[in-house]
Design an enzyme around this catalytic site. Structure first.
Site, PDB file in Angstrom:
ATOM      1  N   GLN A 360      -2.504  -5.644  -6.308  1.00 31.38           N
ATOM      2  CA  GLN A 360      -3.015  -5.892  -5.592  1.00 31.38           C
ATOM      3  C   GLN A 360      -2.393  -7.408  -4.775  1.00 31.38           C
ATOM      4  OE1 GLN A 360      -5.143  -4.667  -7.542  1.00 31.38           O
ATOM      5  NE2 GLN A 360      -6.868  -4.277  -6.501  1.00 31.38           N
ATOM      6  N   GLN A 382       1.726  -3.611  -3.461  1.00 32.97           N
ATOM      7  CA  GLN A 382       0.500  -3.437  -3.175  1.00 32.97           C
ATOM      8  C   GLN A 382      -0.576  -4.064  -2.025  1.00 32.97           C
ATOM      9  OE1 GLN A 382      -1.737  -1.940  -6.873  1.00 32.97           O
ATOM     10  NE2 GLN A 382      -3.503  -2.318  -5.777  1.00 32.97           N
ATOM     11  N   ASP A 383      -0.285  -3.017  -1.058  1.00 37.84           N
ATOM     12  CA  ASP A 383      -1.547  -4.196  -0.581  1.00 37.84           C
ATOM     13  C   ASP A 383      -1.091  -5.342   0.575  1.00 37.84           C
ATOM     14  OD1 ASP A 383      -3.614  -2.128  -1.536  1.00 37.84           O
ATOM     15  OD2 ASP A 383      -4.776  -4.170  -2.330  1.00 37.84           O
ATOM     16  N   ASP A 404      -0.932   1.897  -1.378  1.00 34.84           N
ATOM     17  CA  ASP A 404      -1.728   1.983  -1.031  1.00 34.84           C
ATOM     18  C   ASP A 404      -1.832   0.737   0.471  1.00 34.84           C
ATOM     19  OD1 ASP A 404      -3.339   3.525  -1.811  1.00 34.84           O
ATOM     20  OD2 ASP A 404      -4.301   2.063  -2.870  1.00 34.84           O
ATOM     21  N   ARG A 472      -3.461   8.481   1.061  1.00 32.22           N
ATOM     22  CA  ARG A 472      -5.138   8.601   0.442  1.00 32.22           C
ATOM     23  C   ARG A 472      -6.284   8.196   0.846  1.00 32.22           C
ATOM     24  NH1 ARG A 472      -5.467   5.660  -5.880  1.00 32.22           N
ATOM     25  NH2 ARG A 472      -4.571   3.736  -5.136  1.00 32.22           N
TER      26      ARG A 472
END
Length: 567
Positions: A360, A382-383, A404, A472
């Site tokens: 993250q 990520q993020d 994500d 997701r």
């Protein structure tokens, strides 16, 4: 005459209880009650109100004292009581976070996550107090916009609680459980308050009472009307001047100029924000000259209506490298965080260079209500983009990442933008979105409208070997809408992947409309209940005009956008 009778009835009991309370009263008068004591109209109203909530026992406990107050006949008292009870419960959680800070001791990561909770729960209390005041001051029978505002704030309260718990869970699951127990009732009461406001507007519709809304005309079905310079025709002269900088016109006159080479008033963005005037009226305009600004920036809650613009998303860049791997909570990894209401940004880039190994690592975090980004770029893995809370709009932007990389629990529309999927670490799968709606009553969701989702060059050769999914479900009622967008051939035919086991597969919503490209074929999508292709009428509910109530604030941003569908 009929209309006056209905309005009179509305003034006596909360609108959500009208139908049931009136019918029950008539039945009692016309028939026998079987020797049972007749229930008061107020208790019937409470029963009807609470029937719309998910937590009915808590609802009745909250509203019973309203029934006992014989001097009150104002329907708004029920909504105010629900919000006030929620404030008291959130305050308990806030006080718990104070004590947990002491317990955290010298563990920097755990202390950071508890301090995040403290801040987030204070935000929640502030939003609840704003909701309480607005209910008291507004005519909820006739003002749809104010109802929308309150639902927006209450949805943010849910998000703040979830963000608090998520941060604690990253470093101390036991501490998360303690806080979760402490916030259990608060979460239920927040959901109940949302249900009451939702029921108000639904019952008004059932009774044929029209809520006041601004006329939208045919623009809801297409683009805004623009003049020869590309500006909406309804912009004021001052707004045109302010936003003319990248349209070939005169640059706006900034309140502050930032330049690393010393040619401005400030060398850092932080210094320009520190000069934000306390008695500001209008916008505080900051021009950030070309350069790479290696600093961590927060536009704080008290910094409202900041307009920040640069020389282009590849020229004016805010960068950082904080990551969860290095002990930072996801929230605190952000290179740039926009909190103050009405934040507007143009022609800037935001990056987090921690790389895929950092896990993250947020480039841009936004919780600013009615915020908008035009011609900006967010790069990470990520993020990358944390759309945390409230109403947000992105247009002509570039967003890149791996896992994500667009996530959060806000009401966000990303329009006419390029979404680039990057190569992740080995054995990882890419997921473009992870929406975080935790309560079904929340009005939040993520909408990708008229965008292109493509692989980066580094991924292109391996695009069929590394699975890439559209999303997701991060939370129980995750809601994501992808419409009128081009989806590349590397998108998995299944479209979506589970978060963990069967979690949220029966409750999440993944809606598609009018998409194109090889990845838009829905024949092999997962067979979850909420995964479906929708029609035009339903798609219109997720356009900027309807979903963000965009007609009330997007005109002030000066950018060009679609209020409705493109076609």
């Amino acid at each position: 005459m009929v209309g006056k009778v209905i309005v009179s009835a509305l003034s006596l009991i909360l609108v959500v209880g009208i139908a049931l309370a009136v019918v029950a009263t008539i039945n009692k008068r016309n028939g026998s009650n079987g020797g049972k004591e007749e229930v008061s109209p107020k208790m019937k109203a409470i029963s009807a109100i609470c029937s719309t909530t998910d937590y009915q026992e808590e609802c009745k406990n909250t509203l019973n004292h309203v029934a006992q107050n014989t001097s009150s006949n104002d329907p708004k008292d029920y909504a105010k009581a629900a919000i006030l009870a929620t404030i008291k419960e959130i305050t308990k959680g806030y006080n718990l976070s104070d004590s947990l800070i002491v317990e955290a001791g010298n563990n920097a990561s755990i202390k950071m996550s508890v301090e995040d909770c403290n801040d987030l729960l204070q935000f929640a209390i502030d939003e609840l107090q704003a909701s309480y005041s607005t209910v008291g001051e507004s005519d909820l029978h006739t003002d749809a916009d104010r109802i929308a505002d309150i639902k927006n704030w209450l949805s943010a309260v849910v998000s703040y609680q979830q963000s608090c718990l998520d941060g604690l869970g990253e470093f101390d699951p036991q501490l998360k459980q303690r806080m979760q127990d402490g916030l259990d009732v608060a979460g239920k009461l927040t959901s109940n308050a949302l249900a009451i406001l939702t029921a108000v507007s639904n019952i008004l519709d059932n009774y044929g009472l029209q809520l006041k809304v601004q006329p939208s005309g045919r623009r809801l079905l297409g683009t805004t009307e623009v003049d020869s310079d590309g500006f909406p025709t309804w912009l004021t002269g001052a707004d045109r001047k302010l936003l003319a900088s990248k349209q070939g016109g005169v640059r706006p006159t900034p309140n502050a100029v930032v330049a690393k080479d010393g040619s401005g008033q400030y060398k850092t963005i932080a210094a320009a924000l520190a000069a934000y005037p306390k008695a500001l009226r209008g916008r505080y305009v900051i021009y950030v000259k070309a350069g790479i600004y290696d600093e961590y920036i927060t536009v704080t809650k008290d910094m409202k209506n900041v307009f920040m613009y640069g020389d282009g998303p590849r020229k004016t860049i805010v960068t950082g490298r904080k990551s969860n791997r290095d002990g930072f909570t996801t929230q605190n990894t952000a290179s740039f965080a926009a909190i103050g209401e009405g934040f507007l940004c143009k022609s800037m880039g935001f990056t987090n260079t921690a790389g895929p190994q950092g896990h993250q690592a947020v480039a841009l975090r936004v919780q600013s209500d009615r915020s908008a980004f035009f011609n900006c770029r967010m790069d990470g893995h990520q993020d990358t983009l944390y759309v945390q809370t409230h109403r947000q709009f992105y247009r002509n932007c570039v967003i890149s990442g791996t896992v994500d990389f667009i996530f959060g629990d806000s009401s966000t529309i990303i329009q006419n933008s390029l979404i680039i999927v990057r190569r992740p670490m080995d054995n990882q799968q890419n997921t473009v979105t992870a929406q975080g709606r935790a309560e079904q009553k929340e009005i939040t969701g993520l909408v990708i409208h008229n965008c292109r989702i493509v692989p980066e060059q580094k991924l292109f050769a391996e695009r069929f070997k590394i699975p890439t999914f559209l999303g997701r479900p991060w939370k129980q009622y995750a809601r994501t809408v992808i419409m009128e967008s081009t989806l590349g051939d590397f998108i998995q035919p299944a479209g979506y992947m589970p978060w963990s086991g069967n979690f949220a597969l029966e409750t999440c919503l993944y809606l598609e409309y009018g998409n194109r490209g090889p990845g838009a074929n829905t024949n092999r999508r997962v067979r979850w209940k909420g995964v479906k292709v929708i029609g035009r009428n339903e798609a219109l509910q997720y356009t900027a005009g309807a979903f963000l109530l965009g007609r009330t604030w997007l005109p002030r941003t000066g950018g060009i956008y679609y209020l409705g569908l493109k076609n």
